[in-house]
Write a protein that holds these residues in place. Structure first.
Motif: not given
Length: 786
Positions: A535-551
């Motif tokens: 997971a990636i926490w970015r600007r107040g929210r957790a991102i859990r999809s498409n992580l490998t291709d997210r800059a």
């Protein structure tokens, strides 16, 4: 208004607009400003480039290196840890001690470095004392900004304002001239945070009991409910016998494998080389969207059609062999990492190394000097490509070489896009052929016409035939993924997938890391560290999809899962900051007394006025390297090159503003609107202008732009310029209202789980107190009368 003033204001306005929109990097904007000024004749070529030799620029990069020396040898770390031991468990007391400690550190070292140094320590202290890190990390960042106000070297705006005074023929601010006002502001700011600010901060990521529960709570913060699944291999699955890496669970369907269940036993954090067996249950984290897309449809059909090697060349397209030179900047990087298609306009088909042709996974192979690359390239670009210094030679190849050396004919297949394929209407780029199917598309046959090196942004049509380099068995892998049995109600919890040897840790990009803007796939994160980003926490929210291709962006917090012994491997990489003390690279403690002595030796001559701060700092840098406190490579990494180019590029704008009368024009406007109220309200207006500007512009740029306006405004009012110049220095660093106002704010945003509104809610009272203290104290320290 003269034409020169209009031109200068136009350049200034466009620069501000670009800073605010962030469409172009700030250092590039500064270079555009520098070039525009020279081409328009507002400054001479020598004046346009003068910023690079400016004493302020030299001082800034030298101080950054000295800060790195204090950090690498553990001087600041030792001070910070010892002081924090006195803090106890009270939240108010912890806030007070953390802010005082970091405030003192940032007075003598780069404030971004001070935050980077103390961030893992504060996170560990928060979890040990069962406090939410969100209650302590924003005070940490704000304390660094406040502490930087107290000395000349505390922050770049202080140095720039001092040098601006020198440029006007006045005595510049000395090392501790900022201290009386800066100390008053810092103590007032700490009081505000302890009494009011901490109560306005969110309560996120509470660690209440043992380490296992801490990590369970960490998982809850990133919200993995309904994200953990059990996927079973059916009997006869084509995935049986393949390794996890070969299964493409991560690259094709964006699922992270966290465990394998086999014969009643659970293997946590399996290696990519782990072989799957029939009947295995794979525990995965992620979303099932991509897997659902693959099910029940034929996406590509293997066509029974042979391909002649000469079909890969035409009047427009050539196949050439290019050899990597000994001095190439590509050595150590991968084709994917450098994005050869975008950078050079070519497709790399194969690599010959040690007389062996490699055709599989060439995009992920780290390049070496002497590698021979077989590439597909448009003929119109061939002459330009041959001039690239990264390659020793670049010559067209022959069909017999393709057959005998590369055996390319054995790796060419033709695939048809059926009517019901999910790929119909998608572009080649959107189809993710390389990651899902391990294919390199060399041509498309459409309407009996062959298009080699097809445009990756042209939509695919039903009936298209793709000429590809790949392996037919990869389609069997796709079938195996389609046949996975998913148990969406597995009753799994993230804390059940942790142990003494396997767990979770948060990681952020280190300041000045060159990895910003790169994807996890490009940096081969999984292969390099043996860890999964789930997971990636970015600007107040957790991102859990498409992580490998997210800059990745600076300030992202990555939630990493894997073996704990590999966290230390990540901690030793200077590009990452692991938010756990146990994973940090041990400092060179034996060198700490030397580094401290060097820093004292730099400061004393400056304090007594024996030598310029720029010269003293450069001498200190040389001594840090010669004594082994810091290697030259570490010294280069410590320099925030973006800030250096930003300052050097913007300084000529100050020259142009003075020469064309733009500064006087703007100063007259300020005096005309606020002058009747007196000098103190005018100072307040400048403070607000600088503070608001620093929320959306780099604070060195704010200092450079407002310093001449402040000086001329003071002259128009007939008062001393010193309080006005110091007002701009303070306000430019008072970036409390948004995370993007200062890199220190961005650094704590991910680990603290903050949102934009959190900075605004806490930053408003802190900004108002800073303004009030400045207007009350500054005229008494630096009288307005000349």
């Amino acid at each position: 208004m003269t034409p020169e003033i209009a031109t200068t204001l136009t350049i200034l306005g466009l620069a501000v607009l670009l800073f605010v929109t962030e469409r172009i990097r700030v250092d590039v904007v500064a270079l555009m400003v520098m070039v525009s000024l020279a081409l328009s004749g507002l400054v001479s070529p020598a004046e346009a480039l003068s910023g690079f030799s400016n004493l302020a620029v030299v001082t800034v990069w030298a101080v950054l290196i000295l800060s790195a020396g204090l950090s690498r040898t553990g001087v600041a770390d030792i001070v910070g840890r010892q002081v924090l031991r006195l803090a106890g468990a009270s939240e108010a007391r912890l806030t007070l001690v953390i802010m005082l400690t970091v405030g003192v550190l940032s007075a003598f070292m780069n404030n971004i470095g001070a935050v980077a140094l103390m961030l893992p320590v504060v996170v560990d202290v928060a979890r040990r004392t069962r406090h939410a890190p969100s209650k302590l990390l924003m005070p940490l960042a704000f304390a660094a900004l406040l502490g930087g106000l107290t000395t000349l070297i505390g922050t770049p705006p202080n140095i720039l304002i001092s040098e601006a005074l020198r440029g006007y023929g006045l005595t510049p601010f000395q090392m501790f001239d900022y201290a009386p006002l800066g100390t008053a502001i810092t103590l007032s700011g700490i009081a505000v945070m302890v009494v009011i600010g901490r109560r306005l901060l969110p309560q996120r990521d509470i660690a209440r009991e043992t380490s296992g529960v801490q990590e369970a709570v960490l998982g809850q913060v990133y919200d993995f409910r309904e994200r953990l699944y059990r996927a079973r291999l059916r009997p006869g699955s084509s995935l049986g016998g393949k390794t996890l890496a070969e299964s493409r669970l991560g690259s094709a369907v964006d699922l992270n494998v966290v465990a394998i269940e086999r014969n009643g036993r659970r293997e946590l954090a399996p290696e990519p080389t782990t072989t799957l067996r029939q009947g295995d249950a794979i525990l995965v984290v992620g979303r099932l969207d991509r897997l659902d897309e693959l099910r029940g449809r034929r996406h590509l059909v293997l066509a029974d059609e042979s391909i002649e090697l000469d079909q890969l060349m035409s009047e427009e397209i050539e196949l050439v062999e290019a050899r990597i030179s000994e001095q190439s900047a590509l050595i150590g990087a991968t084709v994917l990492e450098r994005d050869f298609r975008r950078l050079f306009g070519v497709i790399v088909i194969a690599i010959v190394r040690n007389e062996r042709a490699i055709l599989k996974n060439v995009d992920d192979l780290a390049l070496e000097a002497g590698d021979l690359l077989l590439i597909q390239i448009p003929r119109v670009q061939l002459e330009i490509f041959q001039q690239q210094t990264d390659f020793d030679s670049c010559v067209p190849t022959k069909v017999e070489n393709l057959r005998q050396i590369y055996r390319l004919h054995e790796h060419l297949i033709t695939l048809e896009v059926p009517e019901d394929s999910l790929l119909v209407g998608k572009t080649l780029a959107e189809s993710r052929m390389g990651t899902v199917f391990a294919l390199a598309i060399l041509g498309i046959v459409r309407d009996r016409q062959v298009e080699l090196m097809p445009n990756p942004f042209v939509p695919l049509r039903a009936g298209d035939r793709l000429i590809a380099k790949g392996e037919p068995q990869e389609l069997e892998t796709l079938r195996g993924l389609q046949e996975l049995e998913i148990d969406a109600d597995a009753g799994l919890e993230l804390h059940s997938l942790q142990s003494d040897s396997v767990g979770l840790v948060e990681v952020i990009l280190a300041p000045h890391s060159p990895l910003e803007g790169k994807t996890l796939r490009q940096m081969q994160f999984r292969e390099k560290y043996g860890l999964n980003v789930i997971a990636i926490w970015r600007r107040g929210r957790a991102i859990r999809s498409n992580l490998t291709d997210r800059a990745l962006q600076f300030g992202d917090a990555l939630l990493v899962y894997g073996r704990r012994d590999k966290f230390a491997l990540l901690g030793r990489d200077p590009d990452f900051l692991v938010l756990s003390e146990a994973a940090q690279e041990p400092p060179l403690v034996k060198k700490a007394p030397i580094a401290l002595a060097i820093m004292v030796g730099v400061l004393l001559p400056v304090i007594f006025g024996w030598v310029s701060i720029a010269i003293a700092a450069v001498v200190g840098v040389v001594l840090m390297v010669l004594t082994g406190c810091l290697s030259m490579e570490e010294a280069y990494r410590a320099i925030e090159w973006k800030a250096i180019f930003l300052i050097a590029g913007m300084l000529p704008l100050g020259i142009a503003m003075d020469r064309t009368g733009t500064t006087q024009f703007l100063a007259d406007a300020v005096v005309g609107s606020l002058g009747d109220l007196g000098p103190v309200p005018v100072m307040g207006g400048l403070f607000l202008l600088a503070t608001l500007s620093s929320q959306v512009m780099p604070n060195p740029a704010v200092a450079v732009l407002l310093a001449p306006i402040a000086f001329n405004t003071a002259a128009d009012l007939g008062v001393s310029p010193y309080p006005f110049m110091m007002t701009v220095a303070v306000a430019a660093s008072a970036a409390f209202l948004s995370p993007v106002g200062h890199p220190a704010n961005v650094m704590v945003m991910g680990p603290g789980g903050y949102r934009f509104s959190d900075y605004l809610r806490v930053g408003i009272p802190l900004t108002l107190v800073t303004l009030a203290v400045t207007l009350l104290v500054l005229p008494r320290l630096w009288p307005l009368q000349p």
